[in-house]
Design an enzyme around this catalytic site. Sequence first.
Site, PDB file in Angstrom:
ATOM      1  CB  SER A 111      69.120  26.318  36.847  1.00  0.00           C
ATOM      2  OG  SER A 111      68.729  25.345  37.789  1.00  0.00           O
ATOM      3  CE  LYS A 114      71.627  25.761  40.447  1.00  0.00           C
ATOM      4  NZ  LYS A 114      70.309  25.471  39.868  1.00  0.00           N
ATOM      5  CB  SER A 168      72.470  23.338  36.784  1.00  0.00           C
ATOM      6  OG  SER A 168      71.485  24.318  36.954  1.00  0.00           O
TER       7      SER A 168
END
Length: 334
Positions: A111, A114, A168
Amino acid sequence: MLYLSKFASAALFAIVAALCLPSAAEASSATAKKKHAAAKSASAPVRASARSIKRIRSVEAPGRPSFGQIAGLHATQDDLALKSSAALVLDQDTNEVLFSKNSEAVLPIASLTKLMTAVVVTEAQMPLDEVLTITQDDVDTEKHSGSRLRVGTQLSRGEMLHLALMSSENRAAHALGRQYPGGLDAFVGAMNAKAQELGMADTRYVEPTGLSSRNQSSARDLATLVKAAHAHQIIRELSTTPEHQVAIGKRQMQFRNTNLLVRNPTWDIGLQKTGYISEAGRCLVMQAQLAGRKLIMVFLDSTGKYSRIGDAERVRKWINESAPVAAELPRVTS
């Protein structure tokens, strides 16, 4: 799948067989009532054995190794005894490398993806108050992970960005990419174009959430991304919010930051993002002020749930203890 030794398998089979056999009294019973009771009593040990086998599997079955473990990166020793197989600490203003460990190794980044998703969304200057809807297309078919954002949930682009950075939220990140002009393919193309623009030669994205292990980068490239993302005030603010309440329909839902350090008053964190999939291990990137310096820290493929936090604390201790001793910190590489 669990593979036991021949001795362990034979022992386990003997235990299960012994538990499943009826007693002599039950076998010699002449009445139907006693036979029924014997069958009933014999069934309990069978269920207990199944539970025992399940416990053995849960304790002994090894987890899926990360790419870093497969490559042997965890064998690399460093003076700080970090649990991360790759790490980098540098001065944000001068780009001086203070600590480096396998910083050019290309690994899945989970993640941490992101952060680039946020950069592309922010620089596209799309309206943050535009309402986006979570659809079936946003449901994770890669890792089959859950989400608190049900299909049909409607939130503003700004709220989606907030949840993607702070908590997240995978469906939020995917919706941001899907609602980009030209769709998801165009968004992923913009992510890779931005990486190329920043000189992130080791980086490749295939989707906006980080669920795919094909999203890969190096600690050195990610330090470059952190520096670029830190230039955007909205990313700094949304990534470091300790918690946030969101109105979803008639319900108020509380979301929390995935990085415990943002709630620690002894840390001055300007930007952060966590990440985890089994292929990537535990990951963390941060911008923080330590000993009067603005530092960028990258930790990849850390083993253990809280090990990335422990690594950050080890670096902080080292920085604070080294700063008063000399004008410049000793450079550590491995």
